[in-house]
Design an enzyme around this catalytic site. Structure first.
Site, PDB file in Angstrom:
ATOM      1  N   GLY A  39       0.803  -1.206   0.000  1.00  0.00           N
ATOM      2  CA  GLY A  39       0.000   0.000   0.000  1.00  0.00           C
ATOM      3  C   GLY A  39       0.840   1.261   0.000  1.00  0.00           C
ATOM      4  CB  SER A  40       0.210   4.657  -1.283  1.00  0.00           C
ATOM      5  OG  SER A  40       0.491   4.316  -2.609  1.00  0.00           O
ATOM      6  N   GLY A  41       1.489   5.275   1.357  1.00  0.00           N
ATOM      7  CA  GLY A  41       1.399   5.922   2.657  1.00  0.00           C
ATOM      8  C   GLY A  41       2.558   5.581   3.571  1.00  0.00           C
ATOM      9  CG  HIS A  42       3.539   2.273   4.442  1.00  0.00           C
ATOM     10  ND1 HIS A  42       3.071   2.479   5.716  1.00  0.00           N
ATOM     11  CD2 HIS A  42       2.689   1.402   3.853  1.00  0.00           C
ATOM     12  CE1 HIS A  42       1.967   1.742   5.892  1.00  0.00           C
ATOM     13  NE2 HIS A  42       1.718   1.090   4.776  1.00  0.00           N
ATOM     14  CG  HIS A  80      -1.335  -0.614   7.817  1.00  0.00           C
ATOM     15  ND1 HIS A  80      -0.612  -1.750   8.043  1.00  0.00           N
ATOM     16  CD2 HIS A  80      -1.047  -0.215   6.566  1.00  0.00           C
ATOM     17  CE1 HIS A  80       0.090  -2.038   6.954  1.00  0.00           C
ATOM     18  NE2 HIS A  80      -0.149  -1.118   6.054  1.00  0.00           N
TER      19      HIS A  80
END
Ligand SMILES: Nc1ncnc2c1ncn2[C@@H]1O[C@H](COP(=O)(O)OP(=O)(O)O)[C@@H](O)[C@H]1O
Ligand SMILES: Nc1ncnc2c1ncn2[C@@H]1O[C@H](COP(=O)(O)OP(=O)(O)O)[C@@H](O)[C@H]1O
Ligand SMILES: [Mg+2]
Ligand SMILES: [Mg+2]
Ligand SMILES: [Mg+2]
Ligand SMILES: [Mg+2]
Lengths: 211, 331, 331, 211
Positions: free
Chosen positions: C55-58, C218
């Site tokens: 996933g994105s956001g890291h 998350h």
């Protein structure tokens, strides 16, 4: 009293230092409204360093008061190298230079020392009266004190005259717009707010003459 | 105050202790004072030395740029506070390699006064010191001389550092620092305040849907407080503030820095960069290099700044020169 | 929601567009899909290719480690969401240099299922694919097989990437990835939540003086929610959780990573590192390298994680091998 | 009704997709309490993709329903590659494989397709009944439906039997502790909370049979 002894000077330094510590939250709040909110942090550290300096360093009758004050200024700079702290340190060092060799301080020397502090701060900081800084309180105070001594007022009355001039200068600066330092970036929003440096000047002079 | 720290009073010394332990191969300190950071191999003899200094709370600024191809030393103050003249002098003595020392630092009252004192004292010890002030923040004043220094200082460290690394004289290194800064402009904005550990609460507040254009990296109020705008509009506003002051147009070559103030994630910085890239390239401006990330921060403040650096061939070569510091590696 | 973005729906595509524009010299994409990130020079023929995804956001995880000496490609999902099997397959096809492809990614349900589908499809196209799951988070389960993958994956990218760069076979590169991960453990903690752009509000809340030990990247709840402790205690707690699972002692050599989750400033990370350094060296453990900064984030979450990587000579050489990606440069 | 026509299948796909979209906030909330709070985001995207697929792709009498469903599954995976989305996509692809070549769906084929969905999800996700996942609702539902058809219940009644079994399975999972997926990391805190996947299963089955 018409002259300050070594013991008086050491006690006064301690008193001023303690007042600076006590002003922490108030100065932070004033600076938060127009600068970066840290005048109190730095000034309280500087005050603590002054009190510590006075505690740690004896000043006996016959000692050089000028040198003592200059060293106190250097301790202040190390502990509080902010704008305000640096200006106060510069002032203290210059007052020390003015008093070099003196073992007591009489009224005329005191007047010269306070004028020297004002000059030093204006030279180092390049602010003029009306720029809304500590200079707005200190400059009229230094002038009023020198004039009072000149015309022969006794030291206590002259000190009151000086304090009143500082208060008037501080109040007169409040409606102005800050023209130098961090506060100048805020522009219009400084109008109507007291300048932390000017407030500090009044407080220091007050604690200085509270015998 | 949601910070990971021990006694707030020890914030700076413990940070420095950890940093020096993590980067012992690259960094050391002078005068037995952790706040006097120098390159591990200082002094580099025969090289012009570069020093900076300023308050803590802006990592990688300032000390993060001490290393090969950039700076030789840095005096470190408390959070948002100038270091003392003493500490600057100690750094100056330790890094002096016989060819003079250049001070490059941001235009803040306390720093200027202390660096001036330090330069006077160094002069008495026959160390030639020159000073170049960084005043890149277009938001902070209409008068270019009164502006404060922000993220754009990194380009001055980079190019002047490269010139020194290549053997330039004090005159030459100083001239490069001035030429770089004449071509560097920054504009920033913030979404949230930050907390000075020893104060323990934010110095200002911003509403849940507010932003402040032109806010300073210590939380100094900016040009206007307004409702939060879309990223594209923020990017264009910052860009226009810069190009209004330093025009760039078709045929010009620039480096672009989109700098995060601390809490803003890189993902958002790239969204801002995207718009800047599209507008500039749409106008025929060539982007030689893009720097997107955290280069000058305000602890946990959310927000970003945009810096434009207008390049000529000489500055391009210096910008491309390799550098290696704990926070900045370019090969 | 204090984020710098345009339409939240476009968060990922605009981020990728900006990132690809900023790093066009190093990164490209496959199948006309920005979410299929590959090295600009892919495929590197004759080299085992490494792929990851998630996933994105890291950022910098995952795509930030695509580059020389590390990964060849990365499939990018929405925020905190797996990419699709399709996209993984496209990356796989594009990076395959004739010597097989190794998938290294975190142990998350959605990712595993999609990578498994992609591996099956790649197999039908005669591309040999191996899979190594990252399960370094000691807080997430007592059973090592059920743990999730967090910041420690960077060491697997680094060492397996170095082995591939040095010409290792698929067997050898896979073996290095497994050996690395057998010696990597991570433990984290969080102070604040983060906001998924399309959700628009925090997925959980933490009181003003609370922290959560063991929280996932998350925002998955951790081991215990408690009042905020001093940095030294946090550092020791994380260290003990790791060494309780993977003992290290006198004579051992390790790499240490103190990773910021997003909003926590580097200053605080160094305060944590300091304590870890003092405890480990006090016990006779040698710290070969320290990585302090943001390596695997959760957007604007405040908090940090600690990773220990136990080294032998082979792993040390691979860790020291040069690498260059948009987010990780080692010379 | 005892068989589904092509038109029915297309309409059902659309209906299910719309229900998935409508569940966005509820599933997000359920997942926030035990996972990462995104089940709704992903499932609503997947639902939109299914509805769009049904709109964009005609399914006429005589067309291969199996192939149609398998393609819908691939569209679902692209739009919603989360755990839940991927499992649903896997299920849809496997149902399509089971129905390969069929132009209508009778009760027995439907039963086999639902059992195939259950098997596919268990194979891909490796969860067993009792692990507190979608399987806890789907598995008893598939078994109950197959048994009801086997013993000759009419399609509508068998569908009700299936739905009740799903509901019971979903409720029975609520007091359990999550044993797989993100929710397993939360451990004890999942006890007493409904599983988003199980809730979704009930909703999908409900919308499927709402004619
Ligand atoms: N150039 C200057 N000359 C004299 N006084 C100044 C100057 N700049 C700022 N000041 C004084 O310093 C005060 C702020 O001090 P401080 O908070 O220590 O500054 P900073 O945070 O910028 O280091 C102001 O209220 C003003 O009185
Ligand atoms: N291995 C598994 N097998 C079956 N169902 C699972 C599995 N893992 C998770 N689930 C289901 O998926 C739901 C969560 O879906 P989703 O939010 O998409 O997951 P994630 O955010 O982890 O990608 C859970 O409520 C559970 O019902
Ligand atoms: Mg201030
Ligand atoms: Mg200050
Ligand atoms: Mg998810
Ligand atoms: Mg989820």
């Amino acid at each position: 009293m018409s002259t300050f002894t070594a013991a008086c000077v050491r006690k006064a330094l301690r008193r001023v230092g303690e007042r600076m510590v006590a002003l922490r939250d108030r100065l932070n709040e004033l600076d938060a409204a127009m600068g970066d909110g840290d005048t109190g942090i730095s000034i309280s550290k500087g005050g603590a360093a002054l009190a510590e300096f006075a505690d740690a360093n004896p000043l006996n009758d016959g000692d050089d008061i000028g040198k003592y004050l200059a060293n106190a200024g250097m301790a202040l700079n190390r502990a509080a190298p902010s704008t305000m702290g640096t200006l106060l340190a510069t002032a203290l060092m210059r007052m020390g230079k003015e008093a070099k060799g003196a073992t007591t301080l009489d009224a005329h020397l005191l007047a010269r020392m306070i004028v020297a502090a004002d000059t030093a701060i204006q030279e180092r900081g390049k602010a003029k009266p009306g720029d809304k800084t500590i200079v707005d309180a200190l400059h009229p105070a230094a002038e009023a004190f020198a004039a009072a001594i000149e015309r022969g007022e006794d030291l206590n009355r002259a000190a009151q005259t000086m304090l009143e001039a500082a208060r008037r200068g501080c109040d007169a600066a409040t409606p102005l717009r800050s023209n130098v330092g961090r506060a100048s970036w805020v522009g219009e929003r400084t109008v109507g707010r007291p300048d932390p440096g000017a407030v500090l000047c009044v407080e220091i002079l007050e604690s200085l003459i509270a015998a | 105050m949601k910070k990971i720290l021990n006694d707030p009073k020890n914030f700076v010394p413990e940070m420095l202790d950890g940093l020096l332990k993590a980067h012992a191969d690259q960094l050391s300190y002078a005068a037995n004072d952790l706040r006097c950071i120098v390159r591990a191999d200082a002094p580099v003899s025969g090289k012009v030395a570069l020093a900076t200094g300023g308050g803590s709370g802006h990592l990688p600024v300032f000390l993060g740029y001490v290393g090969r191809g950039m700076l030789d030393g840095c005096a470190v103050g408390d959070v948002f506070q100038s270091p003392s003249a003493d500490q600057m002098l100690e750094v100056t003595r330790r890094i002096h390699g016989g060819r003079g020392v250049l001070y490059i630092y941001g235009n803040y009252g306390g720093d200027v006064m202390n660096f001036d004192m330090a330069a006077e004292m160094a002069g008495m010890e026959d160390i030639e010191v020159r000073t170049v002030l960084v005043k890149d923040d277009v938001a902070s004043n209409r008068d270019p001389e009164k502006r404060r220094g922000v993220a754009g200082m990194v380009f001055a460290f980079k190019c002047a550092g490269a010139k020194a690394d290549l053997g330039g004289s004090l005159d030459e290194v100083e001239a490069i620092a001035r030429k770089t800064l004449a071509n560097v402009r920054t504009m920033g904005m913030a979404l949230t305040p930050c907390i000075v550990p020893q104060v323990g609460k934010p110095t200002f507040t911003l509403g849940e849907d507010e932003m402040e254009m032109g806010m300073g990296i210590h939380g100094e109020p900016g040009i206007s407080r307004e409702t939060l705008k879309p990223a594209d509009e923020i990017a264009e506003r910052m860009l226009r503030a810069i190009t209004g002051d330093m025009p760039v147009g078709a045929g010009d070559r620039v480096a672009v820095m989109v700098n995060g103030l601390g809490a803003t994630p890189p993902e958002e910085l790239y969204i801002v960069y995207r718009r800047v890239h599209d507008v500039l390239t749409g106008e025929g401006v060539k982007i030689h290099r893009a720097y997107v990330g955290e280069y000058a921060t305000s602890m946990e403040m959310a927000g970003c700044s945009l810096t434009l650096f207008r390049l000529d061939d000489e500055l391009t070569t210096l910008l491309d020169h390799p550098a290696r510091t704990p926070f900045f590696v370019q090969v």
